[in-house]
Write a protein that holds these residues in place. Structure first.
Motif, PDB file in Angstrom:
ATOM      1  N   LEU A  78     -31.229 -10.416  -0.183  1.00  0.00           N
ATOM      2  CA  LEU A  78     -31.453 -11.617  -0.012  1.00  0.00           C
ATOM      3  C   LEU A  78     -31.561 -11.540   1.058  1.00  0.00           C
ATOM      4  O   LEU A  78     -32.425 -12.494   2.010  1.00  0.00           O
ATOM      5  N   ARG A  79     -30.919 -11.472   2.068  1.00  0.00           N
ATOM      6  CA  ARG A  79     -30.399 -11.743   3.238  1.00  0.00           C
ATOM      7  C   ARG A  79     -31.797 -11.303   4.053  1.00  0.00           C
ATOM      8  O   ARG A  79     -32.676 -12.046   5.511  1.00  0.00           O
ATOM      9  N   LEU A 109     -34.798 -13.764   3.362  1.00  0.00           N
ATOM     10  CA  LEU A 109     -34.450 -14.634   3.980  1.00  0.00           C
ATOM     11  C   LEU A 109     -34.863 -14.178   5.549  1.00  0.00           C
ATOM     12  O   LEU A 109     -35.567 -14.797   6.198  1.00  0.00           O
ATOM     13  N   LEU A 146     -29.240 -18.934  -9.929  1.00  0.00           N
ATOM     14  CA  LEU A 146     -29.408 -19.037  -8.913  1.00  0.00           C
ATOM     15  C   LEU A 146     -30.326 -18.334  -7.733  1.00  0.00           C
ATOM     16  O   LEU A 146     -30.440 -18.752  -6.816  1.00  0.00           O
ATOM     17  N   ALA A 198     -33.538 -18.257  -8.222  1.00  0.00           N
ATOM     18  CA  ALA A 198     -34.955 -20.271  -7.186  1.00  0.00           C
ATOM     19  C   ALA A 198     -33.884 -19.378  -5.882  1.00  0.00           C
ATOM     20  O   ALA A 198     -35.059 -19.568  -4.725  1.00  0.00           O
ATOM     21  N   ALA A 199     -33.137 -18.387  -5.626  1.00  0.00           N
ATOM     22  CA  ALA A 199     -32.965 -18.482  -4.084  1.00  0.00           C
ATOM     23  C   ALA A 199     -34.193 -17.750  -3.298  1.00  0.00           C
ATOM     24  O   ALA A 199     -34.594 -17.909  -1.881  1.00  0.00           O
ATOM     25  N   SER A 206     -37.036 -20.044  -3.336  1.00  0.00           N
ATOM     26  CA  SER A 206     -37.222 -20.575  -1.853  1.00  0.00           C
ATOM     27  C   SER A 206     -36.967 -20.268  -0.409  1.00  0.00           C
ATOM     28  O   SER A 206     -37.860 -20.919   0.677  1.00  0.00           O
ATOM     29  N   ARG A 207     -37.587 -18.767  -0.477  1.00  0.00           N
ATOM     30  CA  ARG A 207     -37.474 -18.777   0.863  1.00  0.00           C
ATOM     31  C   ARG A 207     -39.148 -17.670   0.787  1.00  0.00           C
ATOM     32  O   ARG A 207     -39.187 -16.508   0.804  1.00  0.00           O
ATOM     33  N   LEU A 234     -33.224 -25.496  -2.891  1.00  0.00           N
ATOM     34  CA  LEU A 234     -32.472 -24.520  -1.936  1.00  0.00           C
ATOM     35  C   LEU A 234     -33.076 -24.412  -0.836  1.00  0.00           C
ATOM     36  O   LEU A 234     -32.500 -23.944   0.386  1.00  0.00           O
ATOM     37  N   THR A 235     -34.200 -24.962  -0.349  1.00  0.00           N
ATOM     38  CA  THR A 235     -35.197 -24.753   1.067  1.00  0.00           C
ATOM     39  C   THR A 235     -34.520 -25.439   1.866  1.00  0.00           C
ATOM     40  O   THR A 235     -34.283 -25.481   3.183  1.00  0.00           O
ATOM     41  N   MET A 247     -30.928 -25.723   2.218  1.00  0.00           N
ATOM     42  CA  MET A 247     -30.270 -25.547   2.767  1.00  0.00           C
ATOM     43  C   MET A 247     -30.382 -24.343   3.570  1.00  0.00           C
ATOM     44  O   MET A 247     -30.845 -23.892   3.698  1.00  0.00           O
ATOM     45  N   SER A 248     -29.242 -23.789   4.175  1.00  0.00           N
ATOM     46  CA  SER A 248     -29.362 -22.862   4.988  1.00  0.00           C
ATOM     47  C   SER A 248     -29.070 -21.719   4.391  1.00  0.00           C
ATOM     48  O   SER A 248     -28.296 -22.159   3.415  1.00  0.00           O
ATOM     49  N   ASP A 249     -29.222 -20.166   4.711  1.00  0.00           N
ATOM     50  CA  ASP A 249     -29.117 -19.326   4.306  1.00  0.00           C
ATOM     51  C   ASP A 249     -28.015 -19.031   3.397  1.00  0.00           C
ATOM     52  O   ASP A 249     -27.448 -19.090   2.735  1.00  0.00           O
ATOM     53  N   GLU A 250     -26.979 -19.589   4.699  1.00  0.00           N
ATOM     54  CA  GLU A 250     -25.061 -19.166   4.613  1.00  0.00           C
ATOM     55  C   GLU A 250     -24.640 -20.386   3.173  1.00  0.00           C
ATOM     56  O   GLU A 250     -24.138 -19.718   2.101  1.00  0.00           O
ATOM     57  N   VAL A 290     -26.725 -21.268   0.230  1.00  0.00           N
ATOM     58  CA  VAL A 290     -27.194 -20.524  -0.524  1.00  0.00           C
ATOM     59  C   VAL A 290     -26.431 -19.716  -0.755  1.00  0.00           C
ATOM     60  O   VAL A 290     -26.588 -19.416  -1.855  1.00  0.00           O
ATOM     61  N   LEU A 291     -25.988 -18.751  -0.219  1.00  0.00           N
ATOM     62  CA  LEU A 291     -25.011 -16.862  -0.230  1.00  0.00           C
ATOM     63  C   LEU A 291     -24.235 -17.597  -0.991  1.00  0.00           C
ATOM     64  O   LEU A 291     -23.715 -17.533  -1.654  1.00  0.00           O
TER      65      LEU A 291
END
Lengths: 751, 112
Positions: free
Chosen positions: A216-217, A220, A251, A254-255, A258-259, B54-55, B57-60, B62-63
């Motif tokens: 995921l990172r 992103l 989640l 969706a994550a 979202s990116r 989630l857009t 929110m920061s990546d952190e 979200v994680l």
């Protein structure tokens, strides 16, 4: 039967035992441990009870007993507006609708939306293999089929990764998936594959399949475009052991969205059995739970069809069919089907092909969720069911069946160009960003390499160091674009920027989306499957059809006969006048076909026709007989040529000889097809055979016993190997044939 | 879709462009949600709406949210208070997801 007979080893079983298929493991079905394909006594009967708009019983389980998977499906996965009618339908009626071309896809999708996992599993289990394929043609979401590649190597060498990614898109793959043997290398692999996948043609999506948080990172930071290793399972135990729940997966789903990252989940039967937690259920039922859950999670697609567990599914009766049924369930739930075929399912070429062929013929959004575009050795996932050395086979299969498997032929020159460009781009970017310094010799080694064993030894820490810098500086897609632009790789910089921008629209997040090579999104929304029976649905365009047909091995008749001219005039056959019936009882007439020594100079066994004629004449003369050559112009049939020669022969015995080398002995009183001896398999014939044929013809002329001529058996696919060439030579014979012209005496000149 | 723009590559070159400029927007996801809904997939539509939250929110963040939803990471009370926080921040769908998870986790022994 005596004892001695029983003790002797059965030689045919020795051969059978040595066949690759017998390296595969085959399980006796064992429902208690979940080793059963399509149904188990442990599977629940389908049921659905709704009270006040809330599901209070699902597949025999009351709400209080729901596990996490049941709970999530009950809360999100079933369309209650159609559930009652769908669940009331007989399984067989629903099954028929999946193949009934008069029932629109949309209607089937709506009804299936109201079915429980147990119901859908029972419905697809009713379908026969051909019906499964038809249902796939009708039910898959996107009209145009596509294909995904694995691109990995044992060294995580970034130049080779880029070159192989460029090769993959040159062949037509539209998703490129990499992974790592060493997790820390992942950022380097992601960048290398991102760059390589945009060389030559833009728009392929790239993935780096690793541990979910790191994956995921990377996504992103724009270094990957999609993800598919978000695993889900059919029992709660396995799900929890995997350190996730349906809610954490929801989640995560969706994550990614979202990116701007496309994502699908991975399921595939067999995993629950492997982990000893199948709860006595069939693999198809557990997979049906996964597919229901996938829909409930809101993911756009599913990778299934066994995946890592494919060989387990295939080890039980009807397992292969079960794998296909898994794919179909995804399509029926209106999700993108990424259809597996990414694990070598058998040691047998026959069996592994039989696994993939139905998907290729029926068509899926992705026929493979990882064709091994790199050699088996370098596949750090696992060996795929089809791999780099199968590419020609795959291209031929597309052509054989006239189906679009997503790939096209590449010339060595084109592959060389894109591989060099990709390796140079990564070399330049890695230098520019201070990641690593690879020399030109390595670039050149990468261009021609088959696999990573062909590369020179390099700094074993280079990749690790590069990855550490990428992570340390948190390099992202903007840095990669800037670096490509700085180092002159403008096209690739543009392509990655265009892809990055396109992703912001979000169209690639819809079901079954790919970018085509013009960067258009093809998806369920923009390119919906419109199959409603023969004459409808996806058909390759004429241009695409031409691409599928134009395999590099295809030859025209002119190309197949071009080598004939290399042997032109090695003898000259000079007509001396119309042939008369001979009077010498020792004379054996050899009838030559119309094109022999005119346009045909080389027989199929590679002997020049002058040598064939010399051997035949030598054989005749060794028996004390006399050879006379005559040209038969009126027929190309070797039987008629031989019979005509016999009728002109003083002895009444003649030989017929075609330019391609087919030969026979005939006698003037016999029916055309009743020859004395026939060499029908021209490619197998040697000079010795022709000499023996001459001798035997002479013995027939003398009324002495002919000697048996032994032509050894062959295991070659003779007709497959030679018929294309034989047809081209026959065509030359036909052109040379003059139906009204009589035979001519021939004088042989050897200069 | 947008054509490859020289300006954008130029932006990458001169440093005026950074990763925050290529973030997915909430609006795009809401739009995609409507498309998914129109094409008969309410679950996908709901996922896009969840994603739209989630857009911001920061990546952190979200994680962290992902982490808290994994098995045995949080107590029932922690999950509930997480949900309340999300609710307060306007991330209603996230809050609902966490609340729903909290109920099931408590029942299935998945809370810490």
């Amino acid at each position: 039967m005596g004892d001695t007979a029983a003790k002797a080893p059965m030689r045919r079983f020795k051969v059978l035992d040595a066949r690759p298929v017998n390296l595969d493991g085959f399980n006796v079905a064992d429902p208690a441990s979940g080793l059963v394909a399509l149904s188990s006594p442990g599977d629940p009967a389908p049921s659905l009870i709704v009270r006040d708009g809330r599901i209070v019983e699902l597949d025999g389980r009351a709400e209080e007993e729901f596990d996490t998977i049941d709970s999530f499906i009950a809360a999100h996965g079933i369309d209650l507006s159609v559930a009652e009618s769908a669940m009331a339908m007989a399984d067989v009626d629903l099954a028929r609708m999946t193949v009934d071309i008069s029932v629109p896809r949309q209607r089937v999708v709506e009804l299936v939306g109201g079915t429980t996992p147990a119901k859908l599993a029972r419905v697809v289990a009713l379908l026969q293999p051909a019906e499964l394929q038809l249902a796939m043609s009708k039910m898959r979401a996107r009209r145009t089929p596509s294909i995904q590649a694995h691109v990995t190597n044992r060294l995580d060498d970034p130049l080779l990764l880029a070159a192989d990614a460029a090769s993959a898109v040159a062949y037509g793959f539209r998703e490129v998936e990499t992974t790592v043997p060493v997790l820390a290398n992942a950022p380097s692999n992601a960048i290398a594959v991102l760059i390589g996948s945009q060389v030559g043609v833009p728009g392929a999506m790239a993935q780096c399949s690793i541990e979910e948080a790191l994956e995921l990172r990377l996504g992103l930071r724009g270094l990957t475009s999609y993800a598919e290793t978000v695993s889900i399972y059919g029992t709660e135990q396995v799900f929890t052991d995997g350190d996730d729940t349906p809610w954490s997966k929801a989640l995560l789903t969706a994550a990614y969205a979202s990116r701007g990252l496309k994502m699908r989940v991975t399921s595939g039967a067999g995993s629950e059995v492997l982990m000893g937690a199948a709860e006595g259920c069939s693999m198809l039922y557990l997979e049906s739970r996964c597919v229901s859950l996938a829909r409930a999670l809101g993911t756009q697609g599913v990778q299934n069809g066994g995946i890592d567990g494919a060989a387990i599914v295939a080890s039980v009766p009807e397992g292969m069919k079960g794998l296909l049924a898994e794919n179909l369930m995804v399509m029926l739930r209106d999700l993108e089907s990424c259809a597996g075929n990414d694990t070598l399912v058998s040691e047998s070429d026959i069996r592994r092909t039989a696994h993939t062929l139905p998907v290729l013929l029926g068509g899926a959004d992705f026929i493979f969720s990882g064709y091994g575009s790199i050699p088996r050795y370098d596949n750090t996932f696992a060996i795929s069911n089809f791999n780099a050395d199968d590419l020609d086979d795959y291209l031929v299969l597309q052509r054989d069946w006239g189906v679009d498997g997503g790939l096209r032929t590449c010339t060595p020159e084109h592959l060389g160009r894109v591989r060099r460009r990709a390796a140079q781009a990564v070399q330049a970017v890695y230098r520019d960003l201070g990641l690593a310094d690879y020399d030109d010799a390595r670039v050149e080694a990468v261009v021609v390499a088959n696999d990573s064993r062909d590369l020179p030894d390099g700094n074993p820490l280079a990749v690790q160091d590069a990855a550490r810098v990428i992570e340390g500086q948190q390099l992202d897609v903007i840095d990669v674009v800037a670096s490509l632009a700085r180092t002159g790789f403008t096209e690739e910089a543009d392509a990655i920027m265009a892809l990055t921008q396109a992703r912001l629209q979000g169209d690639q997040l819809q079901t079954s989306a790919i970018f085509d090579e013009q960067m258009r999104v093809l998806s369920k929304v923009t390119d919906p499957n419109d199959y409603t029976g023969p004459g409808t649905g996806y058909r390759p365009t004429p241009a695409r059809k031409a691409e599928i047909d134009a395999i590099r091995q295809a030859r025209t008749a002119a190309q197949l006969t071009a080598d004939q001219d290399d042997h032109r005039d090695h003898i000259r056959l000079v007509p001396t006048g119309p042939a008369e019936v001979g009077r010498d009882p020792r004379e054996v007439c050899v009838g030559l076909s119309p094109a022999l020594g005119e346009t045909v100079w080389l027989s199929l066994s590679g002997l020049p026709i002058g040598e064939v004629m010399r051997q035949i004449a030598a054989g005749i003369e060794e028996e004390g007989c006399v050879t006379r050559f005559i040209r038969i112009r009126s027929t190309i049939d070797v039987g008629m040529i031989g019979l005509s020669a016999a009728r002109f022969s003083g002895s009444g015995v003649g030989i017929g000889l075609q330019g391609k080398g087919t030969a026979l002995i005939h006698r003037r009183d016999l029916a055309p097809l009743a020859n004395l001896e026939l060499f029908s398999v021209a490619p197998q014939l040697t000079a010795g055979h022709y000499r023996a044929l001459g001798s035997n013809a002479a013995r027939h002329a003398k009324h002495t016993a002919p000697a048996p001529i032994f032509v050894a058996g062959t295991e070659e696919a003779i007709t497959a190997r030679y018929h294309a060439r034989a047809v081209a030579l026959v065509s030359l014979e036909r052109t040379a044939c003059q139906p009204q012209a009589g035979p001519l005496d021939i004088e042989v000149h050897r200069d | 879709m947008t054509e490859p723009s020289r300006l954008s590559v130029q932006g990458a070159l001169d440093g005026s462009l950074d990763i925050s400029d290529i973030r997915m927007t909430s609006e795009a996801l809401v739009r995609q949600s409507s498309v998914a809904q129109e094409h008969g997939n309410p679950q996908l539509a709901a996922n896009f709406l969840l994603a739209s939250e989630l857009t911001t929110m920061s990546d952190e963040e979200v994680l962290d949210l992902y982490e808290v939803l994994r098995p045995h990471r949080a107590t029932r009370e922690e999950l509930d208070s997480f949900a309340t926080d999300l609710q307060t921040r306007g991330a209603e769908r996230c809050a609902t997801l966490v609340r729903e998870a909290a109920g099931v986790y408590a029942k299935r022994g998945l809370v810490r």
